[in-house]
Design a protein around this motif. Structure first.
Motif, mmCIF file in Angstrom:
data_model
loop_
_atom_site.group_PDB
_atom_site.id
_atom_site.type_symbol
_atom_site.label_atom_id
_atom_site.label_comp_id
_atom_site.label_asym_id
_atom_site.label_seq_id
_atom_site.Cartn_x
_atom_site.Cartn_y
_atom_site.Cartn_z
ATOM 1 N N GLU A 1 0.822 -1.205 0.000
ATOM 2 C CA GLU A 1 0.000 0.000 0.000
ATOM 3 C C GLU A 1 0.857 1.257 0.000
ATOM 4 O OE1 GLU A 1 -2.800 -0.056 3.131
ATOM 5 O OE2 GLU A 1 -3.995 -1.696 2.292
ATOM 6 N N GLY A 2 2.103 1.154 0.433
ATOM 7 C CA GLY A 2 2.966 2.321 0.464
ATOM 8 C C GLY A 2 3.552 2.698 -0.882
ATOM 9 N N MET B 1 2.749 3.697 -4.774
ATOM 10 C CA MET B 1 1.646 4.230 -5.569
ATOM 11 C C MET B 1 1.301 3.325 -6.740
ATOM 12 S SD MET B 1 1.128 8.172 -6.811
ATOM 13 C CE MET B 1 1.986 8.096 -8.380
ATOM 14 N N GLN C 1 -1.736 0.934 -6.721
ATOM 15 C CA GLN C 1 -3.070 1.374 -7.126
ATOM 16 C C GLN C 1 -3.311 1.095 -8.604
ATOM 17 O OE1 GLN C 1 -5.286 2.763 -4.821
ATOM 18 N NE2 GLN C 1 -3.704 2.083 -3.400
ATOM 19 N N THR D 1 6.746 5.678 -2.286
ATOM 20 C CA THR D 1 6.773 6.578 -3.433
ATOM 21 C C THR D 1 7.258 7.964 -3.036
ATOM 22 O OG1 THR D 1 4.961 5.365 -4.482
ATOM 23 C CG2 THR D 1 5.374 7.606 -5.257
ATOM 24 N N ARG E 1 0.340 8.393 2.987
ATOM 25 C CA ARG E 1 -0.417 7.458 2.158
ATOM 26 C C ARG E 1 0.504 6.526 1.378
ATOM 27 N NH1 ARG E 1 -4.037 3.877 1.342
ATOM 28 N NH2 ARG E 1 -5.066 3.893 -0.679
ATOM 29 N N PHE E 2 1.553 7.066 0.747
ATOM 30 C CA PHE E 2 2.482 6.275 -0.061
ATOM 31 C C PHE E 2 3.915 6.593 0.360
ATOM 32 C CE2 PHE E 2 -1.079 6.995 -3.197
ATOM 33 C CZ PHE E 2 -1.588 5.718 -3.112
#
Length: 455
Positions: free
Chosen positions: A350-351, A353, A356, A379, A375-376
């Motif tokens: 999930e870290g 990008m 997604q 990235t 959120r990331f």
């Protein structure tokens, strides 16, 4: 005239004179400098960011790069008036961006000639760095303001937004929006089909920089959706990107009142430049022997042609435990340190990008990846180290599944414009077809002769 061995006052002070707000107005910037002139060494650094964004001594190349990017300003400089004059004339035909002549000694009559050829500003060569930056920033702001006024309407199917009259119509029926709701809708439509983060929306629409804005934003989006008849469970206009923000789902056309032949000619010039660049890529890809060569070809093409400051291709794979793993196939514009840090790949988590893109098989776009540390974090860490900000990532669909992703990255902290994103989406589709063809060829080559003959 030979270039001086020691830096000029402008060169020495440029980095100190440039601030974050100046870079936001003046990036991306293209410098077209006569070879061997003082202007060719005119480059400053503000933090991790180098400015101008691109430097070229070939006028045709500079004109192409300036025309295909969302260029904010073009600088021209040299030791020979004839060279500078030719450069200004050619660059003026490449687009509507402002052109400034810097680091060039000219007489009053020559200055008038350059202004007549299309230069918007001629800066005194002995001006200090702070004065030069102030003049360029004023020119950049003026040009940006003019560009905003040129767009009168935003059109998405039956929805039409009049920016000047601040009206919204859906199916030719007026929709009564508050000032906040109108600003929110106009901002999302201006970045159509691109995810805008919660904090990004709050900052750009209302000027909020801190605090938890998600709940307040959710309320405003809910009210806006009700007024335009957009059910949240089956949205037609405004979609939610869970944990990220919101996006306007439909493509948007920007319509203006300026229908002059000059503006039409400039628009056609940009389209022709993009078409030529795409054809050059298509002509090169058949020579690629395998998927890795296809990837290397497209990332080099993207950076050389000026469609991004960097580009990468990652392939989605699995590790020994059967978990998703992303491996770098090709990159351009990235440092050796970055390539070494990613040489062994990294888990799809999930870290990251790119996860997604792999999970949804959809385009993901961000205006500033360095702000995504919560959120990331993977990235954000990789982007901050390279001073890269805006990014648009396309899934590469090969044989009916997501094979990997193609990303274009910019040092400017602004999202790729919708028209550029649409063009790069086409590039990604072409690359996916090339990868599919090469992987099919590799599969056939791996089969036994008898199997191939009996196929």
């Amino acid at each position: 005239m030979a270039a001086p061995t020691s830096p000029t006052p402008l060169e020495a002070g440029l980095g100190r004179a440039l601030g974050p707000q100046d870079l936001a107005v003046l990036s991306p910037a293209v410098l077209c400098a006569e070879p061997g002139s003082p202007a060719s060494r005119l480059r400053g650094r503000a933090g991790r960011t180098e400015w101008p964004t691109a430097v070229h001594d070939d006028v045709t190349r500079a004109a192409h790069v300036a025309s295909v990017r969302d260029t904010r300003i073009v600088l021209v400089g040299g030791s020979t008036f004839a060279w500078v004059h030719h450069a200004v004339r050619q660059l003026r035909t490449a687009g509507s961006f402002p052109v400034a002549v810097v680091a060039t000694d000219v007489t009053p009559d020559e200055e008038l000639t350059l202004l007549g050829a299309g230069a918007n500003l001629v800066v005194e060569p002995r001006a200090g760095a702070r004065e030069v930056v102030a003049r360029l920033t004023a020119l950049g702001r003026s040009a940006a303001g003019d560009a905003l006024l040129q767009v009168r309407w935003l059109q998405a199917g039956p929805m039409r937004v009049d920016l000047q009259a601040r009206r919204c119509l859906v199916d030719d029926e007026p929709v009564q929006l508050s000032q906040t709701e109108f600003d929110l809708l106009a901002y999302l439509m201006g970045r159509a089909q691109q995810v805008a983060g919660h904090h990004e929306i709050a900052q750009q629409v209302w000027g909020w920089r801190h605090g938890d804005v998600r709940n307040t934003l959710r309320i405003h989006v809910g009210r806006l959706r009700r007024k335009i008849g957009d059910p949240p469970r089956a949205p037609r206009w405004i979609g939610s990107a869970r944990g990220l923000g919101y996006q306007f789902l439909q493509p948007v056309a920007e319509l203006g009142e300026d229908r002059s032949e000059e503006r039409l000619r400039q628009a056609i010039a940009v389209l022709n430049a993009q078409a030529d660049a795409l054809q050059a890529l298509i002509d090169t890809l058949p020579a690629a022997q395998d998927a890795a060569t296809v990837a290397e070809t497209v990332v080099q093409w993207a950076v050389t042609r000026g469609f991004g400051d960097a580009a990468t291709v990652f392939r989605l794979d699995v590790d020994d435990a059967g978990r998703g793993f992303s491996r770098l196939v090709a990159s351009a514009g990235m440092s050796a340190r970055w390539r070494q840090s990613i040489a062994t790949g990294h888990p799809v988590s999930e870290g990251f990008m790119g996860s997604q893109v792999y999970a949804r098989g959809e385009v993901v776009q961000m205006s500033d990846m360095t702000r995504l540390s919560k959120r990331f974090p993977v990235t954000a860490r990789m982007s901050t180290a390279e001073d890269l900000h805006a990014c648009v990532m396309f899934p590469l669909h090969v044989h009916g599944r997501v094979w990997g992703d193609l990303a274009f990255v910019s040092r400017a902290p602004r999202a790729f414009p919708p028209a550029r994103s649409a063009y790069l989406r086409t590039v990604a589709a072409v690359v996916a077809l090339a990868v599919e063809a090469r992987t099919r060829d590799a599969a056939l080559d791996a089969r036994a002769p008898g199997e191939v003959a009996g196929a």
